[in-house]
Design an enzyme around this catalytic site. Structure first.
Site, PDB file in Angstrom:
ATOM      1  NE  ARG A  74       7.400  52.055   9.720  1.00  0.00           N
ATOM      2  CZ  ARG A  74       7.527  53.318  10.116  1.00  0.00           C
ATOM      3  NH1 ARG A  74       7.580  54.287   9.220  1.00  0.00           N
ATOM      4  NH2 ARG A  74       7.614  53.612  11.389  1.00  0.00           N
TER       5      ARG A  74
ATOM      6  CD  GLN B  26      -0.039  50.063   5.798  1.00  0.00           C
ATOM      7  OE1 GLN B  26      -0.571  49.597   4.791  1.00  0.00           O
ATOM      8  NE2 GLN B  26      -0.021  51.353   6.059  1.00  0.00           N
TER       9      GLN B  26
ATOM     10  CG  ASP C  75       5.070  48.806  11.184  1.00  0.00           C
ATOM     11  OD1 ASP C  75       5.745  48.683  12.231  1.00  0.00           O
ATOM     12  OD2 ASP C  75       5.219  49.762  10.398  1.00  0.00           O
TER      13      ASP C  75
ATOM     14  CB  SER D  96       3.249  51.568  12.414  1.00  0.00           C
ATOM     15  OG  SER D  96       4.378  51.937  11.639  1.00  0.00           O
TER      16      SER D  96
ATOM     17  CE1 TYR E   4      10.858  54.157  11.792  1.00  0.00           C
ATOM     18  CE2 TYR E   4      11.940  52.812  10.115  1.00  0.00           C
ATOM     19  CZ  TYR E   4      11.083  52.927  11.194  1.00  0.00           C
ATOM     20  OH  TYR E   4      10.443  51.813  11.665  1.00  0.00           O
TER      21      TYR E   4
END
Length: 377
Positions: free
Chosen positions: A116, A121, A124, A127, A222
């Site tokens: 993360r 990003q 990912d 996500s 998280y």
């Protein structure tokens, strides 16, 4: 560099789409897909028009790098040693599969371990799929709900908006909040991380405050695992909100561990008939007691939706997003000069995190740590 992708097993998403294939070929890759690849989503001509070849399973397995949504379990024994596999490997659920890949000496990169970070990003996949899952959760709930989402003023009277309670304000939760608000619902959300309150309120939802003492989040963003005392306190306070809610959506997961049971059978039975509960965490154990993974059931007039991998419900866009994650990874780490190859330099934090199997050994630090604590070898 030749990339290959096999037809997925029990999976309607794909790892390569026509638009991403075109971009990968521009990077200097050649692509071979198994016959009938993605034909439930795309016409084969869309692939061949951009230069993709189709072949047999054996042809695909000759590629130096396989990109998949999930591990091709029935083909592991056929994958040549030192092939690179890029996929969602379910590392905490499918330890036996990882052992098979290690025995076959398949160099494995797990998309679950994309860090993360700002730089990573765009790669990912967790996500990107969670974003879609949050949207789908609200849509599924609205389809089962026996009332409408928005307030409606009519000559016959005013219909109040649905009350939606969303537990967990990570990627899936925030998208669920945004979707429910766009549909006109009255939304309340809860998250153990204090930092989430501002995000929830910025989307027009109310934030349920519960003083659980020390909570917070990991360095990856998280939520940290709660103690049993904190869980009991959380359930007691949330029960009051569940009683008055038309829809409850749970999205709480702890990376690398079983999802916590947040909504108990007692909380479910306290809800009014016609209410809907959607559990977005069924693939990691589930947040709702009584939910059946992969099933939609009714108990005492309450609809319990346990559909797994919710992003599969919008497979076209889920594939586009996942394929883009794959492309962004390869664009970052493919060499820029001929011959094109994939650079696996473990001094890079992204590679160091994603590299799960190398030279026949499990090497992912977090996975090894968790397995050691569980006494698994």
């Amino acid at each position: 560099m030749k990339l290959g992708s096999l037809c997925e097993q029990n999976e309607n998403r794909v790892a390569i789409t026509p638009s991403v294939a075109k971009n990968l070929i521009k990077l200097g890759c050649s692509i071979v897909l198994e016959h009938n690849y993605g034909n439930h989503l795309f016409d084969s001509a869309l692939f061949t028009d951009v230069g993709v070849e189709f072949g047999s399973k054996q042809d695909v397995l000759k590629a130096g790098c396989l990109v998949q949504v999930s591990v091709p379990k029935d083909s592991i024994a056929m994958i040549p040693a030192d092939t690179v596999l890029l996929a969602l490997t379910k590392p905490f659920q499918d330890k036996d599969v990882l052992n098979q890949l290690a025995s076959q000496r398949v160099t494995t990169l797990s998309m679950e371990f994309v860090p993360r970070s700002t730089r990573a990003q765009k790669m990912d996949a967790i996500s990107s799929q969670a974003n879609l899952a949050g949207y789908v959760a609200v849509i599924l709930a609205s389809q089962r709900l026996d009332s409408i989402m928005p307030m409606m003023m009519t000559p016959a009277g005013t219909l109040p908006p649905a009350k939606v309670f969303i537990i967990g304000a990570g990627v899936a939760g925030l998208q669920a909040i945004a979707t429910a608000r766009r549909m006109g619902a009255n939304v309340t959300a809860f998250d153990t991380r204090p930092v989430a309150e501002e995000q929830v309120r910025s989307l027009g939802a109310s934030f349920l405050k519960i003083d659980l003492g020390e909570t917070g989040q990991t360095d990856q963003g998280y939520a940290k695992e709660l103690t049993q005392e904190q869980l009991d306190m959380q359930r007691e306070m949330m029960k009051k909100t569940c009683v008055t809610s038309d829809v409850v959506i749970t999205t709480a997961q702890v990376f690398g561990r079983k999802a916590p049971t947040i909504v108990t059978a007692d909380m479910v039975s306290s809800m009014k008939k016609g209410s809907v509960i959607v559990d977005c965490a069924t693939s990691t154990g589930g947040n709702v007691e009584g939910i059946e993974p992969g099933q939609v059931i009714e108990k005492n007039g309450i609809h319990l939706i346990g559909t797994m991998e919710l992003s599969r419900e919008v497979a076209n866009h889920a594939s586009e997003m996942y394929a883009s994650n794959i492309y962004n990874f390869l664009a970052e780490f493919l060499t820029k000069e001929e011959p094109i190859s994939l650079t696996l330099d473990t001094s890079d934090d992204i590679i160091a995190s994603m590299l799960t199997i190398q030279n026949g050994e499990l090497v992912q630090p977090m996975l090894l740590d968790i397995l050691n604590k569980q006494g698994v070898s």
